[in-house]
Every structure is written in C-alpha cells, then in structure tokens.
Design a protein around this motif. Sequence first.
Motif, PDB file in Angstrom:
ATOM      1  N   ASP A 131       0.843  -1.198   0.000  1.00  0.00           N
ATOM      2  CA  ASP A 131       0.000   0.000   0.000  1.00  0.00           C
ATOM      3  C   ASP A 131       0.878   1.248   0.000  1.00  0.00           C
ATOM      4  O   ASP A 131       1.940   1.283   0.640  1.00  0.00           O
ATOM      5  CB  ASP A 131      -0.898   0.026   1.239  1.00  0.00           C
ATOM      6  CG  ASP A 131      -1.943  -1.081   1.225  1.00  0.00           C
ATOM      7  OD1 ASP A 131      -2.200  -1.630   0.134  1.00  0.00           O
ATOM      8  OD2 ASP A 131      -2.507  -1.381   2.292  1.00  0.00           O
ATOM      9  N   LEU A 181       1.074   4.889   1.263  1.00  0.00           N
ATOM     10  CA  LEU A 181       0.494   5.790   2.254  1.00  0.00           C
ATOM     11  C   LEU A 181       0.886   7.224   1.923  1.00  0.00           C
ATOM     12  O   LEU A 181       2.080   7.546   1.817  1.00  0.00           O
ATOM     13  CB  LEU A 181       0.972   5.419   3.654  1.00  0.00           C
ATOM     14  CG  LEU A 181       0.730   3.970   4.098  1.00  0.00           C
ATOM     15  CD1 LEU A 181       1.309   3.743   5.485  1.00  0.00           C
ATOM     16  CD2 LEU A 181      -0.755   3.650   4.073  1.00  0.00           C
ATOM     17  N   LYS A 202      -2.610  -0.058  -4.152  1.00  0.00           N
ATOM     18  CA  LYS A 202      -3.615   0.750  -3.459  1.00  0.00           C
ATOM     19  C   LYS A 202      -2.954   1.986  -2.853  1.00  0.00           C
ATOM     20  O   LYS A 202      -1.908   1.890  -2.201  1.00  0.00           O
ATOM     21  CB  LYS A 202      -4.277  -0.072  -2.353  1.00  0.00           C
ATOM     22  CG  LYS A 202      -5.425   0.643  -1.640  1.00  0.00           C
ATOM     23  CD  LYS A 202      -5.970  -0.199  -0.495  1.00  0.00           C
ATOM     24  CE  LYS A 202      -6.639  -1.460  -1.008  1.00  0.00           C
ATOM     25  NZ  LYS A 202      -7.225  -2.266   0.102  1.00  0.00           N
ATOM     26  N   ILE A 219      -3.514   5.012  -0.163  1.00  0.00           N
ATOM     27  CA  ILE A 219      -4.310   5.389   0.998  1.00  0.00           C
ATOM     28  C   ILE A 219      -4.005   6.846   1.329  1.00  0.00           C
ATOM     29  O   ILE A 219      -2.886   7.194   1.719  1.00  0.00           O
ATOM     30  CB  ILE A 219      -4.003   4.485   2.207  1.00  0.00           C
ATOM     31  CG1 ILE A 219      -4.278   3.022   1.843  1.00  0.00           C
ATOM     32  CG2 ILE A 219      -4.838   4.897   3.411  1.00  0.00           C
ATOM     33  CD1 ILE A 219      -3.893   2.039   2.935  1.00  0.00           C
ATOM     34  N   SER A 241      -4.584  10.375   3.389  1.00  0.00           N
ATOM     35  CA  SER A 241      -4.965  10.803   4.734  1.00  0.00           C
ATOM     36  C   SER A 241      -4.635  12.278   4.933  1.00  0.00           C
ATOM     37  O   SER A 241      -3.527  12.710   4.584  1.00  0.00           O
ATOM     38  CB  SER A 241      -4.221   9.960   5.777  1.00  0.00           C
ATOM     39  OG  SER A 241      -4.465  10.415   7.085  1.00  0.00           O
ATOM     40  N   GLY A 295      -9.208   8.293   1.985  1.00  0.00           N
ATOM     41  CA  GLY A 295      -9.672   6.920   1.788  1.00  0.00           C
ATOM     42  C   GLY A 295      -8.730   6.154   0.886  1.00  0.00           C
ATOM     43  O   GLY A 295      -7.570   6.538   0.696  1.00  0.00           O
ATOM     44  N   GLU A 296      -9.241   5.086   0.314  1.00  0.00           N
ATOM     45  CA  GLU A 296      -8.425   4.187  -0.497  1.00  0.00           C
ATOM     46  C   GLU A 296      -8.799   4.303  -1.974  1.00  0.00           C
ATOM     47  O   GLU A 296      -9.979   4.449  -2.313  1.00  0.00           O
ATOM     48  CB  GLU A 296      -8.624   2.742  -0.030  1.00  0.00           C
ATOM     49  CG  GLU A 296      -8.281   2.531   1.442  1.00  0.00           C
ATOM     50  CD  GLU A 296      -8.646   1.145   1.925  1.00  0.00           C
ATOM     51  OE1 GLU A 296      -9.143   0.337   1.097  1.00  0.00           O
ATOM     52  OE2 GLU A 296      -8.462   0.864   3.121  1.00  0.00           O
ATOM     53  N   TYR A 297      -7.774   4.211  -2.828  1.00  0.00           N
ATOM     54  CA  TYR A 297      -7.970   4.301  -4.271  1.00  0.00           C
ATOM     55  C   TYR A 297      -7.058   3.281  -4.961  1.00  0.00           C
ATOM     56  O   TYR A 297      -6.014   2.896  -4.430  1.00  0.00           O
ATOM     57  CB  TYR A 297      -7.615   5.703  -4.781  1.00  0.00           C
ATOM     58  CG  TYR A 297      -8.455   6.818  -4.212  1.00  0.00           C
ATOM     59  CD1 TYR A 297      -9.580   7.278  -4.891  1.00  0.00           C
ATOM     60  CD2 TYR A 297      -8.124   7.409  -2.996  1.00  0.00           C
ATOM     61  CE1 TYR A 297     -10.347   8.318  -4.380  1.00  0.00           C
ATOM     62  CE2 TYR A 297      -8.884   8.443  -2.468  1.00  0.00           C
ATOM     63  CZ  TYR A 297      -9.999   8.892  -3.166  1.00  0.00           C
ATOM     64  OH  TYR A 297     -10.756   9.919  -2.642  1.00  0.00           O
ATOM     65  N   ARG A 298      -7.463   2.871  -6.177  1.00  0.00           N
ATOM     66  CA  ARG A 298      -6.640   1.980  -6.996  1.00  0.00           C
ATOM     67  C   ARG A 298      -5.722   2.824  -7.882  1.00  0.00           C
ATOM     68  O   ARG A 298      -6.183   3.761  -8.545  1.00  0.00           O
ATOM     69  CB  ARG A 298      -7.516   1.091  -7.875  1.00  0.00           C
ATOM     70  CG  ARG A 298      -6.744   0.084  -8.723  1.00  0.00           C
ATOM     71  CD  ARG A 298      -6.135  -1.010  -7.874  1.00  0.00           C
ATOM     72  NE  ARG A 298      -7.170  -1.747  -7.145  1.00  0.00           N
ATOM     73  CZ  ARG A 298      -6.924  -2.480  -6.076  1.00  0.00           C
ATOM     74  NH1 ARG A 298      -5.692  -2.588  -5.606  1.00  0.00           N
ATOM     75  NH2 ARG A 298      -7.913  -3.125  -5.473  1.00  0.00           N
ATOM     76  N   GLN A 356     -12.475   3.574  -2.518  1.00  0.00           N
ATOM     77  CA  GLN A 356     -12.902   2.534  -1.587  1.00  0.00           C
ATOM     78  C   GLN A 356     -12.856   3.070  -0.165  1.00  0.00           C
ATOM     79  O   GLN A 356     -12.322   4.150   0.091  1.00  0.00           O
ATOM     80  CB  GLN A 356     -11.978   1.310  -1.703  1.00  0.00           C
ATOM     81  CG  GLN A 356     -11.837   0.750  -3.112  1.00  0.00           C
ATOM     82  CD  GLN A 356     -10.639  -0.183  -3.226  1.00  0.00           C
ATOM     83  OE1 GLN A 356     -10.585  -1.231  -2.606  1.00  0.00           O
ATOM     84  NE2 GLN A 356      -9.660   0.213  -4.025  1.00  0.00           N
ATOM     85  N   GLY A 357     -13.369   2.302   0.770  1.00  0.00           N
ATOM     86  CA  GLY A 357     -13.323   2.710   2.164  1.00  0.00           C
ATOM     87  C   GLY A 357     -14.104   3.992   2.400  1.00  0.00           C
ATOM     88  O   GLY A 357     -15.252   4.135   1.991  1.00  0.00           O
TER      89      GLY A 357
END
Length: 348
Positions: free
Chosen positions: A198, A200, A297, A299, A301, A309-312, A335-336
Amino acid sequence: MGFREPACRVEINGIDYTNRFAPRVKSIKVSDKDGVTSDSCTIKLADKDGEIALPSENDMLSVFLGDVESGIGLVFQGAIDEVRSTGTAGGGRELSIGAKGVNSTGKAKEVSEKHKDDAKFGDVAKEWGAAAGMSEVLVDDDLASIEDEYWSMNNESFIGWGQRVAGEIGATFKVQGDRALFLSANSGKTAKGRDIPDLLVEWGDNLLRWDISPVLGRPRHQKVEVEFYSPKDGRLKTKQVEVDGEKSSATLKSKVRASDERSADRIAKSGGKKVKRKNGSGTVTMVGTPLAKPEGKLILSGAREGIDGEYRITGVEHDYSPKGYEIEVTVEQPQGKAGKDSRRKKAG
C-alpha cells in the motif's frame, strides 16, 4: 516535511552508467501505466563538449529512482528508441535519451495467425510469448488456470492479442523490456501473487497536492450484459452479471460478442471490474518513491473528509531532477471512506 535528497541509478545493457550520467542529469521522467499504454522514459543530460558516448537503438535501459535515506528502486525497464542532441552556436548542448517499455522493432509486434484448443490461458500465454521473443511471461495464478476450448490469435501481434484477451478475462497486460505480465485487475497483486505494498500518502508528510473526484455518476452501471451465440437454441442470447455495490438502474451492454456462454460470462465479469474502477478518479502528487505501482492501493490521509480513503493506482508519472523527486499518481476505484462525508447526516 523535510527535504529528501534524490538519488538515481541508470543502467544500459546491465552496465552501471550512474557515475558518468549523475553529474550531467538535468531531468528523468518516467511514465508507468497499468498496461494499455507502453511505459516510457526520457533522460535529459547536459552534454558539455559532447563528451557522452551515444547509446544505440534497442539498448536495454533500466532506471532506478528514490532518495538517499530510503534507497532506490526500479521504476523503468525498456529499450532505447530515440537519442536526440540539441545545441547552439554558443556552446550549449543537451542530449536526450528516450526509451519505451515495448521494443518497437521486436518480434512482439509481428502479426500472426494461430490457435490452441482445450488449453489453459497460462500455458498459451507463455508459449505464444516465447515465440514473440519474450524471455519471461508472468501470469497471475487466477488467470493462468482459466481454461477454454479455443484460443486464437487473429492476424494480430502478441502485444495486440495480449491487450485484447486481457480485456476479456479481467486482466491488465503490459510489457517491460522482454518480459510480459498479465495481472488480475483490481487484485492488488503482482503476477507472482505477491501483494503490492500500500502507498500511504499523508498531509504534513509526503502529500504535495491532489485533484480528485471520488464520485462519478456517468460510468456507473448496475449490470453488464454480453451477447453470445447458443448452438443449442440456434440464436443469440445474453449473459448478465451484477456489479456488486453499484447503485444504478443502467445496464452496460458490451460491444464484444462472445463465442459461447462461458466466454460471455468472463467478458461480463471483466466489464464489471472496469465499472467499479471508473466510479471516481483523480491525481495525487507526492514526494517521489519507487514503491508506487499500477494496480496497487493508495491510501490518502489528511486531505479532507470525503476525499481521504483508499484508491486503486492506474498510473504513475515520475519526475526526477537534482533539485528533487516527485510523482503524480493517477487513481480510480475509490474505496473505504473515499466519497463518504459523515457530516452530511448531521446537516439541518
């Protein structure tokens, strides 16, 4: 957010040219996409007195980027396809080296007619890839086990076939130098089955800027429908697949007609994956890192509620210079918490 001293390594045909290039590097730009478009790299060098030996067309170029503290990682591998020199009578000279992930003169672009009966996709991809000059063809386990009565290459190249069949089986396909990869779309895994780490991205740390729409209404569909011919009934029939989590009354009708019901089911499920990816999109610009990979992914913040949130990840643009290194990450498939603002429930 402190300054991170950029670092790079450049190899040509496996030979490390960093010591020769580093003092002259003006910029390195790399475009890493999720499969349909060939990866590309452009290196611009100060070429005082024309001291740099010209690399040759089709030399293999590998570029590693990162920073001194965290280290470097591979961000590009491909074949040099253009070397350009510019200069003035006053003495200023610049050398530009361009490369593509796909060798534009290789066998992978030769068209062919062939077929394979009653075979698994992984076996077909590896056999046809080897015939096209690929030293390695990596196929996700879920894709490799797909069986079909008839696989065909219809007057198309291995690259063209790979792109077409990837759309039919829910995969992303890309070529890196002499390696071909088939990855399961939206899986977040490499072709060897490992999780892509992931990414971040946090306000106050490595986030520079963003431009994101986490909700797009136009591409949303509740169902995907594919036509196929049924020999048993002697007529065209349709296969429908529900798209999980979609709030829409629309049906996406595929432009591709399948040869049988099993193929129609695969194409419809692949279409469902594409629908889920297109529900939102945008870009996130951050401090450079070689860890950003398509299909991974991201993430986010600290941007704001509803955007965090989360993205592809679907693409990464690397921009390196001696002054700094940053990347622009293209994202889809929120997502999320992405697209959800809890404060709306409290309004009024």
